[in-house]
Scaffold this active site. Structure first.
Site, mmCIF file in Angstrom:
data_model
loop_
_atom_site.group_PDB
_atom_site.id
_atom_site.type_symbol
_atom_site.label_atom_id
_atom_site.label_comp_id
_atom_site.label_asym_id
_atom_site.label_seq_id
_atom_site.Cartn_x
_atom_site.Cartn_y
_atom_site.Cartn_z
ATOM 1 N N ASP A 1 2.325 -0.739 12.098
ATOM 2 C CA ASP A 1 1.064 -1.259 11.534
ATOM 3 C C ASP A 1 0.820 -2.718 11.910
ATOM 4 O O ASP A 1 -0.285 -3.234 11.709
ATOM 5 C CB ASP A 1 1.074 -1.117 10.007
ATOM 6 C CG ASP A 1 0.956 0.340 9.571
ATOM 7 O OD1 ASP A 1 0.590 1.188 10.408
ATOM 8 O OD2 ASP A 1 1.240 0.628 8.392
ATOM 9 N N LYS B 1 0.836 -1.217 0.000
ATOM 10 C CA LYS B 1 0.000 0.000 0.000
ATOM 11 C C LYS B 1 0.870 1.266 0.000
ATOM 12 O O LYS B 1 0.633 2.183 -0.784
ATOM 13 C CB LYS B 1 -0.908 -0.051 1.247
ATOM 14 C CG LYS B 1 -1.770 1.163 1.478
ATOM 15 C CD LYS B 1 -2.883 0.834 2.444
ATOM 16 C CE LYS B 1 -2.523 0.979 3.907
ATOM 17 N NZ LYS B 1 -2.375 2.370 4.380
ATOM 18 N N GLY C 1 -4.392 8.344 5.345
ATOM 19 C CA GLY C 1 -3.515 9.365 5.933
ATOM 20 C C GLY C 1 -2.308 9.610 5.040
ATOM 21 O O GLY C 1 -1.839 10.745 4.900
HETATM 22 C C1 S3P Z 1 2.747 5.021 6.229
HETATM 23 C C2 S3P Z 1 3.411 5.333 7.370
HETATM 24 C C3 S3P Z 1 2.945 4.936 8.702
HETATM 25 C C4 S3P Z 1 1.927 3.813 8.633
HETATM 26 C C5 S3P Z 1 0.893 4.026 7.593
HETATM 27 C C6 S3P Z 1 1.546 4.178 6.217
HETATM 28 C C7 S3P Z 1 3.293 5.523 4.947
HETATM 29 O O1 S3P Z 1 2.342 6.053 9.322
HETATM 30 O O2 S3P Z 1 1.314 3.634 9.887
HETATM 31 O O3 S3P Z 1 -0.001 2.936 7.531
HETATM 32 O O4 S3P Z 1 2.865 5.045 3.882
HETATM 33 O O5 S3P Z 1 4.149 6.405 4.990
HETATM 34 P P1 S3P Z 1 3.202 7.183 10.076
HETATM 35 O O6 S3P Z 1 4.327 7.480 9.201
HETATM 36 O O7 S3P Z 1 2.326 8.364 10.245
HETATM 37 O O8 S3P Z 1 3.570 6.562 11.383
#
Ligand code: S3P
Length: 429
Positions: A313, A21, A93
């Site tokens: 995660d 992802k 996010g």
């Molecule tokens: C992600 C970074 C992580 C992870 C999210 C995906 C990314 O979050 O938990 O599922 O793709 O950069 P954070 O970087 O905010 O911890």
């Protein structure tokens, strides 16, 4: 959708994971920034990467599919278009935080929206540095999406020490920095996933245990033609499902093995899991391999808080492994989990409560008193529309003596649309 899960007496078979992802979303965004055509193989069909793909199309990328390969014609950094509609990041996010960096850098005014969960997650962490770079951001209550992004002053370079080990925050600032004449530098104390640095081939140096990553307009954006490996975070569910099942042998092909992502392998190894990695190779800039997991006796573990960003995660499913491990396990220094798709510490605690586990909830983690013979008959699980909670509860349900039920189980499609089919294919009741 409420999903009924029947207990499993054995878990056997081979499976192919959904594409990663995080890498898929970066492939889409970085292909937009590349001034030319990238051919991305094995792009994820999951909801988050699809949200990102439609956002980059609105920003001017031309996307077509040929025999399963995405052909993405980027705009380059200079010709990104102002979207005519809101940019809908859905549940993601990563999409919202990374795209915000691009918009500020490119000086594109846009509104970023998301679903209820995403609109409940703080964006303060990106708003602060982006404002220092010259952005003007309007957010609900100053912190939450929808975000109205604007910049009416020149882009300023930033020296930014990450206040939290977040790959999304790091990538957001670096993406904005890629548009500046002067160097923007992000200083990282604890390593978080490094896909952005790798795929953009950014300059990195280590000074006194801190990693300094630099970005500016002078950096050439590399062509993003590569094959996306399977998602390690999706593999995590099967690694734990196999490890806690007496009669299990699961082969997972083509798993991304980026060392900033796979602390769970070291953790499970220390817990006594029987895991073998074969056929290690590189897929573009990312390492990958095949993994075989067999059932074994697990023992408790205390997770070093420094490892948390590298397994953030995987903590929901790790709590399931801890429940079946001999002794007391701890997760601490993981307050960041309270800011994910849901408050995951609360959600994990409720999942463990649903089966009558012996544990304590802390502000920054959990203490779990495990038992290899732990048993329960059936449970009703809340997923809180969180894909990783739904899938962790499913793996836990396989250990019940009767059927269990998971609410809002369709949320698994956010990262793993084929999860329920794979679960059915692997398990024998
Ligand atoms: C992600 C970074 C992580 C992870 C999210 C995906 C990314 O979050 O938990 O599922 O793709 O950069 P954070 O970087 O905010 O911890």
């Amino acid at each position: 959708m409420i999903k009924k899960i029947t207990s499993a007496s054995s878990l056997k078979g081979e499976l192919t994971l959904p594409p990663d992802k995080s890498i898929s979303q970066r492939a889409a965004i970085f292909s937009l920034l590349y001034d030319g055509v990238s051919e991305v193989k094995n792009y994820s069909q999951a909801q988050d990467p699809q949200s990102t793909l439609s956002c980059v199309q609105q920003l001017g990328a031309e996307v077509k599919e040929e025999n399963g390969t995405l052909i993405i014609k980027g705009t380059g950094r200079k010709n990104i278009k102002t979207p005519v509609k809101d940019l809908d990041c859905g549940n993601s996010g990563t999409a919202m935080r990374l795209l915000s960096g691009v918009l500020v850098g490119a000086n594109i005014s846009a509104k970023l929206v998301g679903d209820e969960s995403l609109c409940g997650r703080t964006m303060t962490r990106i708003i602060k540095p982006l404002e220092k770079m010259g952005a003007h951001i309007l957010a609900r209550n100053g912190a939450y999406a929808p975000l109205f992004i604007n910049r009416n002053e020149p882009l300023k370079p930033l020296q930014f020490e990450l206040p939290i080990p977040s790959a999304q925050l790091k990538s957001c600032v670096l993406l904005a920095g890629l548009f500046g004449e002067e160097l923007t530098q992000v200083i990282e104390i604890l390593p978080s996933r490094d896909h952005s640095e790798r795929l953009l081939n950014l300059d990195q140096k280590v000074v006194q245990d801190r990693k300094i990553i630099s970005a500016s307009l002078a950096d050439e954006i590399p062509n993003q033609s590569y094959t996306i490996p399977g998602d390690f975070s999706a593999a995590a569910f099967w690694l734990v499902a196999g490890a806690i099942q007496n009669d299990a042998e699961i082969k997972i092909g083509n798993v991304g093995l980026n060392p900033t992502r796979n602390a769970l392998l070291d953790i499970l190894d220390e817990m006594g899991a029987d895991i073998t990695i074969e056929n290690e190779r590189m897929e573009g800039a990312e390492p990958a391999g095949d993994i075989i997991v067999k059932g074994s006796d697990l023992k408790a573990i205390e997770i070093d808080p420094k490892m948390i960003p590298n397994c953030i995660d995987e903590l929901p499913i790790l709590s399931v492994a801890m429940l079946f491990a001999e002794g007391t396990s701890t997760i601490s220094g993981a307050e960041e989990l309270r800011h994910k798709e849901t408050d995951r510490i609360m959600a994990m605690a409720n999942m463990l409560n649903a089966v009558g586990a012996n544990f304590e909830e802390k502000e920054d983690g959990l203490i779990i008193h495990g038992d290899p013979d732990f048993s329960f008959s059936s449970a009703n699980f809340e997923s809180y529309h969180d894909h990783r909670i739904a899938m962790a509860a499913a793996v836990l349900s396989l250990k019940g003596s009767q059927e269990s039920f998971i609410k809002d189980a369709e949320s698994a499609a956010v990262s793993y649309p084929g999860f329920w089919n794979d679960l059915e294919d692997l398990s024998t009741s």
